[in-house]
Design a protein around this motif. Structure first.
Motif, mmCIF file in Angstrom:
data_model
loop_
_atom_site.group_PDB
_atom_site.id
_atom_site.type_symbol
_atom_site.label_atom_id
_atom_site.label_comp_id
_atom_site.label_asym_id
_atom_site.label_seq_id
_atom_site.Cartn_x
_atom_site.Cartn_y
_atom_site.Cartn_z
ATOM 1 N N MET A 1 2.680 -8.415 6.563
ATOM 2 C CA MET A 1 1.708 -7.343 6.531
ATOM 3 C C MET A 1 2.457 -6.030 6.767
ATOM 4 S SD MET A 1 -1.553 -7.346 5.953
ATOM 5 C CE MET A 1 -2.683 -8.640 6.347
ATOM 6 N N CYS A 2 2.044 -5.000 6.077
ATOM 7 C CA CYS A 2 2.686 -3.703 6.233
ATOM 8 C C CYS A 2 1.643 -2.660 6.642
ATOM 9 C CB CYS A 2 3.407 -3.304 4.955
ATOM 10 S SG CYS A 2 2.353 -3.193 3.514
ATOM 11 N N ALA A 3 2.121 -1.489 7.050
ATOM 12 C CA ALA A 3 1.270 -0.479 7.682
ATOM 13 C C ALA A 3 0.105 -0.043 6.801
ATOM 14 C CB ALA A 3 2.120 0.729 8.069
ATOM 15 N N GLU A 4 0.354 0.259 5.536
ATOM 16 C CA GLU A 4 -0.709 0.763 4.669
ATOM 17 C C GLU A 4 -1.799 -0.278 4.452
ATOM 18 O OE1 GLU A 4 2.523 1.118 4.044
ATOM 19 O OE2 GLU A 4 2.889 3.255 3.777
ATOM 20 N N LYS A 5 -1.396 -1.540 4.298
ATOM 21 C CA LYS A 5 -2.393 -2.601 4.118
ATOM 22 C C LYS A 5 -3.235 -2.781 5.376
ATOM 23 C CE LYS A 5 0.032 -5.329 0.645
ATOM 24 N NZ LYS A 5 0.634 -6.617 0.330
ATOM 25 N N VAL A 6 -2.585 -2.766 6.533
ATOM 26 C CA VAL A 6 -3.315 -2.917 7.800
ATOM 27 C C VAL A 6 -4.287 -1.757 7.987
ATOM 28 C CG1 VAL A 6 -3.070 -2.971 10.314
ATOM 29 C CG2 VAL A 6 -1.496 -4.277 8.888
ATOM 30 N N GLN A 7 -3.848 -0.538 7.650
ATOM 31 C CA GLN A 7 -4.706 0.633 7.799
ATOM 32 C C GLN A 7 -5.927 0.537 6.886
ATOM 33 O OE1 GLN A 7 -5.191 3.508 5.635
ATOM 34 N NE2 GLN A 7 -6.170 4.806 7.161
ATOM 35 N N ARG A 8 -5.741 0.074 5.669
ATOM 36 C CA ARG A 8 -6.873 -0.080 4.738
ATOM 37 C C ARG A 8 -7.837 -1.152 5.213
ATOM 38 N NH1 ARG A 8 -3.095 0.150 -0.627
ATOM 39 N NH2 ARG A 8 -2.508 2.322 -0.392
ATOM 40 N N LEU A 59 -1.848 5.383 10.538
ATOM 41 C CA LEU A 59 -0.658 5.050 9.749
ATOM 42 C C LEU A 59 0.614 5.301 10.545
ATOM 43 C CD1 LEU A 59 -1.211 6.162 6.051
ATOM 44 C CD2 LEU A 59 -0.694 3.897 6.917
ATOM 45 N N TRP A 60 0.650 6.378 11.310
ATOM 46 C CA TRP A 60 1.814 6.666 12.141
ATOM 47 C C TRP A 60 2.055 5.504 13.103
ATOM 48 C CZ3 TRP A 60 1.888 7.324 17.479
ATOM 49 C CH2 TRP A 60 3.104 7.734 18.022
ATOM 50 N N PHE A 61 0.984 5.050 13.767
ATOM 51 C CA PHE A 61 1.101 3.943 14.715
ATOM 52 C C PHE A 61 1.485 2.640 14.018
ATOM 53 C CE2 PHE A 61 -0.878 0.336 16.925
ATOM 54 C CZ PHE A 61 -0.182 0.392 18.118
ATOM 55 N N PHE A 62 0.795 2.317 12.914
ATOM 56 C CA PHE A 62 1.064 1.060 12.224
ATOM 57 C C PHE A 62 2.458 1.040 11.589
ATOM 58 C CE2 PHE A 62 -3.744 0.558 11.678
ATOM 59 C CZ PHE A 62 -3.842 -0.186 12.850
ATOM 60 N N ASN A 63 2.987 2.194 11.175
ATOM 61 C CA ASN A 63 4.356 2.256 10.681
ATOM 62 C C ASN A 63 5.344 1.889 11.772
ATOM 63 O OD1 ASN A 63 4.385 2.854 7.891
ATOM 64 N ND2 ASN A 63 3.799 4.956 8.323
ATOM 65 N N LYS A 64 5.045 2.286 13.019
ATOM 66 C CA LYS A 64 5.910 1.925 14.148
ATOM 67 C C LYS A 64 5.849 0.425 14.429
ATOM 68 C CE LYS A 64 6.822 6.212 15.703
ATOM 69 N NZ LYS A 64 8.081 6.783 15.364
ATOM 70 N N VAL A 65 4.650 -0.157 14.307
ATOM 71 C CA VAL A 65 4.461 -1.566 14.669
ATOM 72 C C VAL A 65 4.848 -2.508 13.519
ATOM 73 C CG1 VAL A 65 2.745 -3.292 15.346
ATOM 74 C CG2 VAL A 65 2.651 -0.996 16.325
ATOM 75 N N PHE A 66 4.329 -2.237 12.305
ATOM 76 C CA PHE A 66 4.517 -3.159 11.191
ATOM 77 C C PHE A 66 5.582 -2.717 10.194
ATOM 78 C CE2 PHE A 66 0.050 -3.700 12.484
ATOM 79 C CZ PHE A 66 0.065 -5.049 12.786
ATOM 80 N N GLY A 67 5.893 -1.442 10.161
ATOM 81 C CA GLY A 67 6.813 -0.914 9.166
ATOM 82 C C GLY A 67 6.069 -0.565 7.886
ATOM 83 N N PRO A 68 6.638 0.364 7.111
ATOM 84 C CA PRO A 68 5.958 0.798 5.885
ATOM 85 C C PRO A 68 6.003 -0.265 4.795
ATOM 86 C CG PRO A 68 8.087 1.853 6.077
ATOM 87 C CD PRO A 68 7.882 1.089 7.341
ATOM 88 N N CYS A 69 5.078 -0.166 3.855
ATOM 89 C CA CYS A 69 5.074 -1.062 2.703
ATOM 90 C C CYS A 69 6.198 -0.655 1.756
ATOM 91 C CB CYS A 69 3.734 -0.995 1.965
ATOM 92 S SG CYS A 69 2.367 -1.667 2.912
ATOM 93 N N LYS A 70 6.786 -1.627 1.119
ATOM 94 C CA LYS A 70 7.839 -1.365 0.146
ATOM 95 C C LYS A 70 7.303 -1.721 -1.235
ATOM 96 C CE LYS A 70 11.511 -2.172 3.504
ATOM 97 N NZ LYS A 70 10.665 -2.284 4.668
#
Length: 79
Positions: A1-8, A59-70
């Motif tokens: 799972m990556c940050a953008e997906k979790v945020q959505r 997104l800022w928080f989830f990027n720290k936890v899960f990392g960005p989507c590639k």
């Protein structure tokens, strides 16, 4: 799972919860209606902050936890 997906996914869940409270409020529960409206307003404000500043706290928080989507890397791996 990556940050953008979790945020959505989180946004969809929050909208669903707000809809549930609004539906309960339409059935006569005034407190549920107020909670539903407050959640909707909160989501709208956060989306506007993201639109005007290009900064989304979740997104800022989830990027720290899960990392960005590639996204681009996944496409090139498939080819």
């Amino acid at each position: 799972m990556c940050a953008e997906k979790v945020q959505r996914i989180l946004t969809a869940i929050m909208l669903g919860i707000a809809l549930m409270f609004l539906a309960q409020g339409a059935a006569g529960d005034a407190l549920s209606f107020k909670i539903g409206v407050a959640l909707q307003v909160f989501i709208m404000i956060m989306m506007l902050v993201w639109a005007f500043t290009n900064f989304c706290p979740s997104l800022w928080f989830f990027n720290k936890v899960f990392g960005p989507c590639k996204w681009d890397k996944e496409k090139s791996d498939d080819e």
